[in-house]
Design a protein around this motif. Sequence first.
Motif, PDB file in Angstrom:
ATOM      1  N   ASN A 276       0.816  -1.218   0.000  1.00  6.36           N
ATOM      2  CA  ASN A 276       0.000   0.000   0.000  1.00  6.36           C
ATOM      3  C   ASN A 276       0.851   1.269   0.000  1.00  6.36           C
ATOM      4  OD1 ASN A 276      -2.600  -1.212   0.004  1.00  6.36           O
ATOM      5  ND2 ASN A 276      -2.316  -1.737   2.166  1.00  6.36           N
ATOM      6  N   ASN A 277       2.148   1.133   0.337  1.00  2.00           N
ATOM      7  CA  ASN A 277       3.035   2.290   0.307  1.00  2.00           C
ATOM      8  C   ASN A 277       3.566   2.577  -1.091  1.00  2.00           C
ATOM      9  OD1 ASN A 277       2.833   2.771   3.086  1.00  2.00           O
ATOM     10  ND2 ASN A 277       4.470   1.310   3.546  1.00  2.00           N
ATOM     11  N   PHE A 278       3.308   1.658  -2.027  1.00  2.00           N
ATOM     12  CA  PHE A 278       3.771   1.823  -3.400  1.00  2.00           C
ATOM     13  C   PHE A 278       2.578   2.251  -4.258  1.00  2.00           C
ATOM     14  CE2 PHE A 278       6.926  -0.666  -1.358  1.00  2.00           C
ATOM     15  CZ  PHE A 278       8.116  -0.470  -2.038  1.00  2.00           C
ATOM     16  N   ALA A 279       2.407   3.545  -4.373  1.00  2.00           N
ATOM     17  CA  ALA A 279       1.215   4.081  -5.034  1.00  2.00           C
ATOM     18  C   ALA A 279       1.611   5.034  -6.148  1.00  2.00           C
ATOM     19  CB  ALA A 279       0.315   4.788  -4.023  1.00  2.00           C
ATOM     20  N   MET A 280       0.811   5.030  -7.212  1.00  2.00           N
ATOM     21  CA  MET A 280       1.072   5.883  -8.380  1.00  2.00           C
ATOM     22  C   MET A 280      -0.173   6.714  -8.673  1.00  2.00           C
ATOM     23  SD  MET A 280       0.858   2.841 -11.244  1.00  2.00           S
ATOM     24  CE  MET A 280      -0.575   1.734 -11.269  1.00  2.00           C
ATOM     25  N   ARG A 281       0.048   7.892  -9.233  1.00  2.00           N
ATOM     26  CA  ARG A 281      -1.078   8.728  -9.632  1.00  2.00           C
ATOM     27  C   ARG A 281      -0.623   9.691 -10.724  1.00  2.00           C
ATOM     28  NH1 ARG A 281      -1.785  12.460  -4.190  1.00  2.00           N
ATOM     29  NH2 ARG A 281       0.209  13.569  -4.331  1.00  2.00           N
ATOM     30  N   GLY A 282      -1.577  10.113 -11.529  1.00  2.00           N
ATOM     31  CA  GLY A 282      -1.244  11.034 -12.605  1.00  2.00           C
ATOM     32  C   GLY A 282      -2.479  11.707 -13.158  1.00  2.00           C
ATOM     33  N   ILE A 283      -2.242  12.826 -13.835  1.00  2.00           N
ATOM     34  CA  ILE A 283      -3.323  13.562 -14.481  1.00  2.00           C
ATOM     35  C   ILE A 283      -2.773  14.240 -15.725  1.00  2.00           C
ATOM     36  CG2 ILE A 283      -2.917  15.672 -13.134  1.00  2.00           C
ATOM     37  CD1 ILE A 283      -5.989  16.106 -13.178  1.00  2.00           C
ATOM     38  N   TYR A 284      -3.603  14.353 -16.749  1.00  2.00           N
ATOM     39  CA  TYR A 284      -3.186  15.113 -17.933  1.00  2.00           C
ATOM     40  C   TYR A 284      -4.377  15.883 -18.506  1.00  2.00           C
ATOM     41  CZ  TYR A 284      -5.202  11.501 -21.011  1.00  2.00           C
ATOM     42  OH  TYR A 284      -6.070  10.634 -21.654  1.00  2.00           O
ATOM     43  N   PHE A 285      -4.047  16.979 -19.203  1.00  2.00           N
ATOM     44  CA  PHE A 285      -5.017  17.792 -19.939  1.00  2.00           C
ATOM     45  C   PHE A 285      -4.501  17.922 -21.361  1.00  2.00           C
ATOM     46  CE2 PHE A 285      -4.975  19.226 -15.553  1.00  2.00           C
ATOM     47  CZ  PHE A 285      -6.316  19.246 -15.211  1.00  2.00           C
ATOM     48  N   GLN A 286      -5.410  17.795 -22.304  1.00  2.00           N
ATOM     49  CA  GLN A 286      -4.976  17.937 -23.690  1.00  2.00           C
ATOM     50  C   GLN A 286      -6.039  18.631 -24.533  1.00  2.00           C
ATOM     51  OE1 GLN A 286      -2.781  14.701 -25.681  1.00  2.00           O
ATOM     52  NE2 GLN A 286      -4.345  14.800 -27.273  1.00  2.00           N
ATOM     53  N   PRO A 287      -5.926  19.940 -24.732  1.00  2.00           N
ATOM     54  CA  PRO A 287      -6.825  20.648 -25.651  1.00  2.00           C
ATOM     55  C   PRO A 287      -6.328  20.500 -27.088  1.00  2.00           C
ATOM     56  CG  PRO A 287      -5.377  22.200 -24.568  1.00  2.00           C
ATOM     57  CD  PRO A 287      -5.043  20.852 -23.997  1.00  2.00           C
ATOM     58  N   ASN A 288      -7.261  20.541 -28.020  1.00  2.00           N
ATOM     59  CA  ASN A 288      -6.934  20.381 -29.434  1.00  2.00           C
ATOM     60  C   ASN A 288      -7.855  21.275 -30.255  1.00  2.00           C
ATOM     61  OD1 ASN A 288      -5.518  18.472 -31.564  1.00  2.00           O
ATOM     62  ND2 ASN A 288      -7.661  18.629 -32.191  1.00  2.00           N
ATOM     63  N   VAL A 289      -7.270  22.018 -31.199  1.00  2.00           N
ATOM     64  CA  VAL A 289      -8.043  22.877 -32.102  1.00  2.00           C
ATOM     65  C   VAL A 289      -7.802  22.393 -33.523  1.00  2.00           C
ATOM     66  CG1 VAL A 289      -8.395  25.217 -32.956  1.00  2.00           C
ATOM     67  CG2 VAL A 289      -7.832  24.841 -30.541  1.00  2.00           C
ATOM     68  N   SER A 290      -8.874  22.176 -34.269  1.00  2.00           N
ATOM     69  CA  SER A 290      -8.753  21.680 -35.642  1.00  2.00           C
ATOM     70  C   SER A 290      -9.347  22.688 -36.629  1.00  2.00           C
ATOM     71  CB  SER A 290      -9.463  20.331 -35.800  1.00  2.00           C
ATOM     72  OG  SER A 290     -10.843  20.449 -35.536  1.00  2.00           O
ATOM     73  N   TYR A 291      -8.737  22.711 -37.798  1.00  2.00           N
ATOM     74  CA  TYR A 291      -9.181  23.610 -38.874  1.00  2.00           C
ATOM     75  C   TYR A 291      -9.309  22.787 -40.148  1.00  2.00           C
ATOM     76  CZ  TYR A 291      -9.162  27.405 -42.314  1.00  2.00           C
ATOM     77  OH  TYR A 291      -9.484  28.258 -43.344  1.00  2.00           O
ATOM     78  N   ALA A 292     -10.533  22.657 -40.651  1.00  2.00           N
ATOM     79  CA  ALA A 292     -10.782  21.883 -41.860  1.00  2.00           C
ATOM     80  C   ALA A 292     -10.416  22.682 -43.098  1.00  2.00           C
ATOM     81  CB  ALA A 292     -12.254  21.455 -41.923  1.00  2.00           C
ATOM     82  N   VAL A 293      -9.722  22.035 -44.023  1.00  2.00           N
ATOM     83  CA  VAL A 293      -9.270  22.684 -45.247  1.00  2.00           C
ATOM     84  C   VAL A 293      -9.987  22.049 -46.433  1.00  2.00           C
ATOM     85  CG1 VAL A 293      -7.287  23.223 -46.718  1.00  2.00           C
ATOM     86  CG2 VAL A 293      -7.014  23.114 -44.225  1.00  2.00           C
ATOM     87  N   LYS A 294     -10.617  22.876 -47.236  1.00  2.00           N
ATOM     88  CA  LYS A 294     -11.311  22.364 -48.421  1.00  2.00           C
ATOM     89  C   LYS A 294     -10.331  22.305 -49.586  1.00  2.00           C
ATOM     90  CE  LYS A 294     -15.850  24.069 -46.998  1.00  2.00           C
ATOM     91  NZ  LYS A 294     -17.022  24.915 -47.339  1.00  2.00           N
ATOM     92  N   ASN A 295      -9.581  21.196 -49.586  1.00  2.00           N
ATOM     93  CA  ASN A 295      -8.541  21.025 -50.580  1.00  2.00           C
ATOM     94  C   ASN A 295      -8.486  19.553 -50.962  1.00  2.00           C
ATOM     95  OD1 ASN A 295      -5.588  20.455 -51.428  1.00  2.00           O
ATOM     96  ND2 ASN A 295      -5.719  22.698 -51.499  1.00  2.00           N
ATOM     97  N   SER A 296      -8.164  19.279 -52.204  1.00  2.00           N
ATOM     98  CA  SER A 296      -8.133  17.880 -52.653  1.00  2.00           C
ATOM     99  C   SER A 296      -7.003  17.104 -52.003  1.00  2.00           C
ATOM    100  CB  SER A 296      -7.981  17.825 -54.179  1.00  2.00           C
ATOM    101  OG  SER A 296      -6.789  18.469 -54.592  1.00  2.00           O
ATOM    102  N   ARG A 297      -5.959  17.788 -51.500  1.00  2.00           N
ATOM    103  CA  ARG A 297      -4.826  17.120 -50.872  1.00  2.00           C
ATOM    104  C   ARG A 297      -4.828  17.309 -49.361  1.00  2.00           C
ATOM    105  NH1 ARG A 297      -3.121  13.449 -54.545  1.00  2.00           N
ATOM    106  NH2 ARG A 297      -2.903  14.411 -56.609  1.00  2.00           N
ATOM    107  N   LEU A 298      -4.678  18.540 -48.919  1.00  2.00           N
ATOM    108  CA  LEU A 298      -4.665  18.841 -47.495  1.00  2.00           C
ATOM    109  C   LEU A 298      -6.096  18.839 -46.945  1.00  2.00           C
ATOM    110  CD1 LEU A 298      -3.014  19.726 -45.020  1.00  2.00           C
ATOM    111  CD2 LEU A 298      -3.333  22.094 -45.776  1.00  2.00           C
ATOM    112  N   LYS A 299      -6.318  18.060 -45.880  1.00  2.00           N
ATOM    113  CA  LYS A 299      -7.668  17.924 -45.324  1.00  2.00           C
ATOM    114  C   LYS A 299      -7.882  18.729 -44.046  1.00  2.00           C
ATOM    115  CE  LYS A 299      -8.930  15.030 -48.518  1.00  2.00           C
ATOM    116  NZ  LYS A 299      -9.919  15.443 -49.542  1.00  2.00           N
ATOM    117  N   SER A 300      -6.869  18.787 -43.186  1.00  2.00           N
ATOM    118  CA  SER A 300      -7.060  19.517 -41.936  1.00  2.00           C
ATOM    119  C   SER A 300      -5.724  19.884 -41.314  1.00  2.00           C
ATOM    120  CB  SER A 300      -7.869  18.682 -40.926  1.00  2.00           C
ATOM    121  OG  SER A 300      -7.135  17.541 -40.511  1.00  2.00           O
TER     122      SER A 300
END
Length: 372
Positions: A276-300
């Motif tokens: 019980n003395n061997f304990a682990m904990r963690g937290i993470y945050f991950q925001p993400n911003v996406s931009y869609a591209v109207k292109n035949s090759r590049l999508k986002s």
Amino acid sequence: MKCRSQILSILLFCCPVIVIAQGINLPVSEKAKINFSGMIQTQFNYSLDDDIDINGMHHSGSEQFSHNSFSVKRARLQLNATINDRINAVILVNFGDFTGNPQNKVLENAFIKYSINDYVNFQFGQFRPQFGQEDNYPVDLVRSIDYSNQYYLFGSNSWQSFQIGASYFGEIKDIAIPIKYSIGVFNGNNRNQTGDNDDGKIFPARLVFGLGKTTLLGFSGGAGKNLGEKIWAYGADIDYKQKLNETWGIELVSEYKQGINSALFFSRATPAASINNFAMRGIYFQPNVSYAVKNSRLKSLELACRYEYLDSDFKQAGNARQSYIPMASASFADAYAIRVQLGYLMDRYQENIPNTTQYNTNRIICQVQARF
């Protein structure tokens, strides 16, 4: 000899796969449908610190090591066989593991799924237990360079990553707050083992609630025994997605977990020590911003930044690790089929330990992947 044996085993597996792909008649049910898919993920890793190598290892001596390198991180091939309307089987191998030590690796998924309806489904074999948001999507869809450090730490303790066992899962859709649920039983000694090393098992469970059309709220918990010692873990996570308009979209993923670090206990503990003395904990945050591209090759185009705090031994002499990973990516096909990512990995430890990977590092990683 072990490496040669494993290579031979993979070749023996691939031979019937290639035969099937070439259309030679084999004793497979006429109604069975076999699909192949794959993924290649390559990287260029560059260390910005003179005394840190590409793996984040600190070097205080004059030995030679690499500050930059190309690598093949993953080279996956998956076979999905739909045997009938209720049963399908999946095999997933990662040939990229042969570039390092392939022992107890290479084979990732190997399971049979039996589905009766939305509410009743069973899975048997080797697969990822449902114990967090990161278990819900493959690594090629991760909004960062890789899974979190938390995922790999809890995976080494058998709560995540690929494990051998069985699970029951399902979902209730037609209610005000839709619910997904899962409960499983696993050996608890990680993947690619010939059998369990003791009579103990772990029992992970998970509930996910759909809050409107934008938010998923998940809770995970589990308990079990490992070599006679009682272990447990729990966590909570949130996934928020919002499409602002036809062009812009945002997403936020956050997760907290805590549990017994049994892997550390069995590697370091004295006979009188308490697990019980061997304990682990963690937290993470991950925001993400996406931009869609109207292109035949590049999508986002996407911008993301993950912050993570992780302590593998916080009740004792832990060495907390904080990671900052700003990242930009460009997708040149739908669903990340072709994707280029550029990330800046900054690790900051509570205490720098010379000649180990527990040392402050600054690395640039360029990753190119193709899914097919």
